[in-house]
Write a protein that holds these residues in place. Structure first.
Motif, PDB file in Angstrom:
ATOM      1  N   LEU A 141      13.621  20.819 -10.256  1.00 19.03           N
ATOM      2  CA  LEU A 141      13.322  20.278  -8.934  1.00 19.03           C
ATOM      3  C   LEU A 141      12.874  18.831  -9.094  1.00 19.03           C
ATOM      4  CD1 LEU A 141      11.429  23.416  -7.715  1.00 19.03           C
ATOM      5  CD2 LEU A 141      13.493  22.496  -6.625  1.00 19.03           C
ATOM      6  N   ARG A 142      13.315  18.009  -8.157  1.00 19.48           N
ATOM      7  CA  ARG A 142      13.015  16.584  -8.269  1.00 19.48           C
ATOM      8  C   ARG A 142      12.545  16.060  -6.914  1.00 19.48           C
ATOM      9  NH1 ARG A 142      16.702  12.841  -6.640  1.00 19.48           N
ATOM     10  NH2 ARG A 142      16.551  10.704  -7.375  1.00 19.48           N
ATOM     11  N   ALA A 143      11.422  15.392  -6.916  1.00 22.97           N
ATOM     12  CA  ALA A 143      10.921  14.731  -5.708  1.00 22.97           C
ATOM     13  C   ALA A 143      10.905  13.237  -5.965  1.00 22.97           C
ATOM     14  CB  ALA A 143       9.513  15.214  -5.376  1.00 22.97           C
ATOM     15  N   ALA A 144      11.668  12.491  -5.182  1.00 26.46           N
ATOM     16  CA  ALA A 144      11.661  11.026  -5.261  1.00 26.46           C
ATOM     17  C   ALA A 144      10.938  10.549  -4.004  1.00 26.46           C
ATOM     18  CB  ALA A 144      13.084  10.491  -5.309  1.00 26.46           C
ATOM     19  N   ILE A 145       9.748  10.019  -4.172  1.00 22.93           N
ATOM     20  CA  ILE A 145       8.911   9.732  -3.003  1.00 22.93           C
ATOM     21  C   ILE A 145       9.047   8.267  -2.590  1.00 22.93           C
ATOM     22  CG2 ILE A 145       6.617  10.008  -1.971  1.00 22.93           C
ATOM     23  CD1 ILE A 145       6.020  12.100  -4.113  1.00 22.93           C
ATOM     24  N   THR A 146       9.945   8.044  -1.655  1.00 22.93           N
ATOM     25  CA  THR A 146      10.087   6.720  -1.031  1.00 22.93           C
ATOM     26  C   THR A 146       9.902   6.940   0.461  1.00 22.93           C
ATOM     27  OG1 THR A 146      12.487   7.093  -1.079  1.00 22.93           O
ATOM     28  CG2 THR A 146      11.594   5.643  -2.754  1.00 22.93           C
ATOM     29  N   ASN A 147       8.754   7.516   0.800  1.00 20.92           N
ATOM     30  CA  ASN A 147       8.524   8.006   2.157  1.00 20.92           C
ATOM     31  C   ASN A 147       7.114   7.609   2.592  1.00 20.92           C
ATOM     32  OD1 ASN A 147       8.061   9.605   4.456  1.00 20.92           O
ATOM     33  ND2 ASN A 147       9.372  11.247   3.674  1.00 20.92           N
ATOM     34  N   HIS A 148       7.037   6.709   3.568  1.00 19.51           N
ATOM     35  CA  HIS A 148       5.702   6.228   3.980  1.00 19.51           C
ATOM     36  C   HIS A 148       4.975   7.250   4.841  1.00 19.51           C
ATOM     37  CE1 HIS A 148       8.092   5.324   7.534  1.00 19.51           C
ATOM     38  NE2 HIS A 148       6.982   5.183   8.220  1.00 19.51           N
ATOM     39  N   ARG A 149       5.666   8.335   5.242  1.00 20.00           N
ATOM     40  CA  ARG A 149       5.008   9.336   6.099  1.00 20.00           C
ATOM     41  C   ARG A 149       4.357  10.472   5.303  1.00 20.00           C
ATOM     42  NH1 ARG A 149       9.955   8.446   9.131  1.00 20.00           N
ATOM     43  NH2 ARG A 149       9.408   6.857  10.660  1.00 20.00           N
ATOM     44  N   THR A 150       4.637  10.534   4.013  1.00 25.77           N
ATOM     45  CA  THR A 150       4.102  11.633   3.203  1.00 25.77           C
ATOM     46  C   THR A 150       2.589  11.507   3.030  1.00 25.77           C
ATOM     47  OG1 THR A 150       6.183  11.758   1.987  1.00 25.77           O
ATOM     48  CG2 THR A 150       4.283  12.811   0.978  1.00 25.77           C
ATOM     49  N   ARG A 151       1.889  12.632   3.251  1.00 26.69           N
ATOM     50  CA  ARG A 151       0.436  12.679   3.066  1.00 26.69           C
ATOM     51  C   ARG A 151       0.117  13.629   1.915  1.00 26.69           C
ATOM     52  NH1 ARG A 151       0.852  14.781   9.054  1.00 26.69           N
ATOM     53  NH2 ARG A 151       2.439  15.842   7.824  1.00 26.69           N
ATOM     54  N   PRO A 152      -1.072  13.522   1.346  1.00 28.81           N
ATOM     55  CA  PRO A 152      -1.435  14.446   0.255  1.00 28.81           C
ATOM     56  C   PRO A 152      -1.262  15.918   0.655  1.00 28.81           C
ATOM     57  CG  PRO A 152      -3.028  12.660   0.375  1.00 28.81           C
ATOM     58  CD  PRO A 152      -2.103  12.473   1.547  1.00 28.81           C
ATOM     59  N   VAL A 153      -1.624  16.281   1.907  1.00 22.40           N
ATOM     60  CA  VAL A 153      -1.476  17.691   2.321  1.00 22.40           C
ATOM     61  C   VAL A 153      -0.026  18.153   2.236  1.00 22.40           C
ATOM     62  CG1 VAL A 153      -3.484  17.932   3.841  1.00 22.40           C
ATOM     63  CG2 VAL A 153      -1.366  16.972   4.770  1.00 22.40           C
ATOM     64  N   ASP A 187       0.829  -1.211   0.000  1.00 19.02           N
ATOM     65  CA  ASP A 187       0.000   0.000   0.000  1.00 19.02           C
ATOM     66  C   ASP A 187       0.862   1.261   0.000  1.00 19.02           C
ATOM     67  OD1 ASP A 187      -2.222  -1.556   0.058  1.00 19.02           O
ATOM     68  OD2 ASP A 187      -2.701  -1.218   2.174  1.00 19.02           O
ATOM     69  N   ALA A 188       1.919   1.245   0.806  1.00 15.57           N
ATOM     70  CA  ALA A 188       2.775   2.429   0.903  1.00 15.57           C
ATOM     71  C   ALA A 188       3.465   2.700  -0.436  1.00 15.57           C
ATOM     72  CB  ALA A 188       3.809   2.249   2.014  1.00 15.57           C
ATOM     73  N   ILE A 189       3.911   1.657  -1.091  1.00 13.38           N
ATOM     74  CA  ILE A 189       4.600   1.817  -2.385  1.00 13.38           C
ATOM     75  C   ILE A 189       3.625   2.322  -3.445  1.00 13.38           C
ATOM     76  CG2 ILE A 189       5.727   0.512  -4.243  1.00 13.38           C
ATOM     77  CD1 ILE A 189       6.895  -1.291  -1.912  1.00 13.38           C
ATOM     78  N   THR A 190       2.473   1.696  -3.499  1.00 11.25           N
ATOM     79  CA  THR A 190       1.445   2.153  -4.439  1.00 11.25           C
ATOM     80  C   THR A 190       1.071   3.600  -4.114  1.00 11.25           C
ATOM     81  OG1 THR A 190       0.596  -0.109  -4.582  1.00 11.25           O
ATOM     82  CG2 THR A 190      -0.863   1.648  -5.346  1.00 11.25           C
ATOM     83  N   GLY A 191       0.928   3.895  -2.822  1.00 10.62           N
ATOM     84  CA  GLY A 191       0.571   5.250  -2.382  1.00 10.62           C
ATOM     85  C   GLY A 191       1.616   6.280  -2.781  1.00 10.62           C
ATOM     86  N   ASN A 192       2.888   5.929  -2.693  1.00 11.81           N
ATOM     87  CA  ASN A 192       3.953   6.853  -3.092  1.00 11.81           C
ATOM     88  C   ASN A 192       3.843   7.207  -4.581  1.00 11.81           C
ATOM     89  OD1 ASN A 192       6.683   5.709  -0.893  1.00 11.81           O
ATOM     90  ND2 ASN A 192       4.980   7.090  -0.525  1.00 11.81           N
ATOM     91  N   CYS A 193       3.468   6.235  -5.400  1.00 10.53           N
ATOM     92  CA  CYS A 193       3.296   6.517  -6.839  1.00 10.53           C
ATOM     93  C   CYS A 193       2.105   7.455  -7.051  1.00 10.53           C
ATOM     94  CB  CYS A 193       3.089   5.215  -7.616  1.00 10.53           C
ATOM     95  SG  CYS A 193       4.539   4.142  -7.606  1.00 10.53           S
ATOM     96  N   GLN A 194       1.037   7.240  -6.260  1.00  9.86           N
ATOM     97  CA  GLN A 194      -0.129   8.134  -6.379  1.00  9.86           C
ATOM     98  C   GLN A 194       0.237   9.558  -5.944  1.00  9.86           C
ATOM     99  OE1 GLN A 194      -2.722   5.801  -3.924  1.00  9.86           O
ATOM    100  NE2 GLN A 194      -3.535   4.603  -5.648  1.00  9.86           N
ATOM    101  N   LEU A 195       1.076   9.662  -4.933  1.00  8.36           N
ATOM    102  CA  LEU A 195       1.502  10.987  -4.458  1.00  8.36           C
ATOM    103  C   LEU A 195       2.356  11.700  -5.503  1.00  8.36           C
ATOM    104  CD1 LEU A 195       2.273  10.093  -0.731  1.00  8.36           C
ATOM    105  CD2 LEU A 195       0.457  11.623  -1.528  1.00  8.36           C
TER     106      LEU A 195
END
Ligand SMILES: *Cc1c(COP(=O)(O)O)cnc(C)c1O
Length: 480
Positions: free
Chosen positions: A448-460, A372-380
């Motif tokens: 600017l580059r964001a690599a999202i491998t972060n399970h704490r990141t929220r949409p906000v 879920d976290a990995i899928t969620g990071n792609c959605q973010l």
């Protein structure tokens, strides 16, 4: 020495005091974990070197714990914060804390022999092996990271074509390796270290963000005509710059037809294997590789350091590394049992317990939570792209493929001015603690580059960060 000797001065002399001290630090660590979102990276103080200078006279444990709280815990690398997306770094897990306590007191050396930790590492290797679709006979081990896993894989690959490599060296064999332009530097470094040489890494051009397989075939034929020995094809599953994936099925076909060892650099991207189906397809074909390098410390969020090498053919793996002098001979039973020993599959003889933190993470949270976290990071990453597109002056550098979003804050400016502005914004937001972006070059512009491998990141967090970028772009754009 007295009979009541307790480890000299190297063990606590007052067990109750030590227990209280250790509990105090544990509480401080838990406080830090619980308030991770209030603790972004902050610049270490100017006198940090003096603060850390070794006194070496021995100090009270309480005094040292005070200093850890004041001078160590605050100056982390920021990757535990929900708005950290600079570089591909994992966010760390509470389960690491549990694992590190237990592994500290056991102090296991996982080079070999018959004790529990080795069995746990086998279970961890076996879990990852199954996820990657490798056969039960495949082998693997935990290593410091993908860089080391790459060296181990390439050495095994080399042995396949240079049979007397371990005795005579590579000699006059002109080995060549192939990877897509944009391959991680770990591949080049491994080839340098092993004496293949960086010039013998052929960079295959990209076509639609993937290795151009026709160009690869041409390069192979040209090299063979020149007397080179192509031995290794490196596929990228998750490129650092843009999160791109080579077509691993196409690469596996070429490797099969051309007799090449197929290695997959899946440092973070290999974990798309456990994500939602639409993301999982990015790594279809990975099961046909000869070796895979991947990290638990990136997109499995496990604490540093923790990577893994998997090799499809256990015999080739072992043949490249097994070596035991007389004092390391195994035995049928007793502590010197426990074959096979991990030291026979890698570079290190002494090896720490990386298995326990992976095991704790999977046992406590369950595989589905990681999926879920990995899928969620792609959605973010897609959400960030959407936020960027709604800003009139921003533009994406490339479309989001997986978990990486690259964009410019002001597409209306000339390239050099955009580059300067984007770099400035990255630094400002790092220093203000609002967000950590890194930068990378796309078509001659630093973006600017964001690599999202972060399970704490929220949409906000994503929305707030893009707003902050817009504000900076406006402020800085005005003054330039
Ligand atoms: C991070 C990374 C590496 C290097 O891995 P380490 O664990 O840092 O040694 C190699 N390849 C890719 C694609 C990476 O993202």
């Amino acid at each position: 020495m007295q009979d009541d000797f307790k480890g000299g001065k190297l063990d606590p002399q007052d067990a109750d005091a030590f227990r209280a001290q250790a509990h105090r630090l544990l509480d401080a660590c838990l406080d830090q974990l619980e308030t991770a979102d209030e603790r972004p990276w902050q610049c270490p103080p100017d006198d940090i070197d003096q603060r850390y200078e070794i006194q070496a006279n021995g100090r009270d444990v309480d005094d040292v714990i005070d200093q850890i709280q004041g001078d160590v815990l605050p100056y982390h690398g920021g990757n535990t914060h929900p708005k950290f997306w600079g570089w591909v770094q994992g966010s760390g897990l509470a389960s690491d804390l549990i694992a590190s306590m237990a592994s500290s007191v056991v102090n296991a050396n996982l080079g070999g022999r018959h004790h529990g930790a080795n069995h746990m590492e086998r279970a961890v290797v076996d879990w990852a092996r199954a996820k990657m679709g490798f056969p039960e006979t495949a082998s693997g081990l935990l290593v410091a990271g993908t860089s080391q896993a790459t060296v181990i894989s390439f050495q095994a690959a080399r042995l396949r074509v240079v049979k007397d490599l371990r005795v005579s060296g590579q000699g006059a064999h002109h080995l060549t390796a192939y990877a897509a332009a944009g391959v991680h530097n770990a591949t080049r470094k491994a080839l340098e270290l092993l004496g293949v040489g960086a010039d013998n890494l052929r960079l295959v051009p990209l076509k639609n963000g993937q290795m151009d397989v026709d160009a690869l075939r041409d390069m192979l034929h040209q090299d063979r005509a020149k007397g080179c020995i192509p031995f290794l094809l490196v596929g990228t599953a998750g490129s650092v710059d843009i999160g791109g994936f080579d077509d691993l099925t196409a690469l596996a076909d070429v490797a099969e037809n051309e007799g090449l060892w197929l290695h997959v650099d899946g440092a973070f991207g290999a974990w798309t294997r456990i994500a939602a189906p639409a993301i999982r397809t990015l790594t279809d074909g990975i099961e046909r590789a000869d070796s895979i390098a991947l990290d638990f410390h990136k997109w499995m969020y496990v604490g540093y350091d923790c990577g893994m090498v998997l090799i499809c053919n256990e015999e080739e793996h072992r043949a490249a590394f097994a070596a035991r002098p007389a004092y390391l001979q195994g035995a049928d039973r007793g502590l010197a049992g426990g074959e096979p020993w991990f030291t026979d599959y890698g570079i290190d003889l002494s090896r720490g317990n990386r298995a326990l933190k992976v095991w704790c993470a999977l046992e406590i949270y369950g595989e589905a939570a990681f999926a879920d976290a990995i899928t969620g990071n792609c959605q973010l990453a897609r959400l960030m792209a959407d936020e960027v597109t709604t800003q009139p002056l921003m533009a994406l550098g490339v479309d989001v493929i997986s978990n990486i979003c690259v964009f410019t804050a002001r597409r209306d400016l000339p390239a050099a001015a955009q580059s300067a502005l984007n770099s400035e914004i990255a630094q400002n937001l790092q220093e203000s603690g609002e967000a950590v972006f890194s930068t990378t070059g796309i078509n001659g512009v630093t973006m600017l580059r964001a690599a999202i491998t972060n399970h704490r990141t929220r949409p906000v967090d994503i929305v707030a960060a893009i707003k902050a970028v817009a504000r900076e772009a406006c402020d800085l754009g005005e003054s330039s």
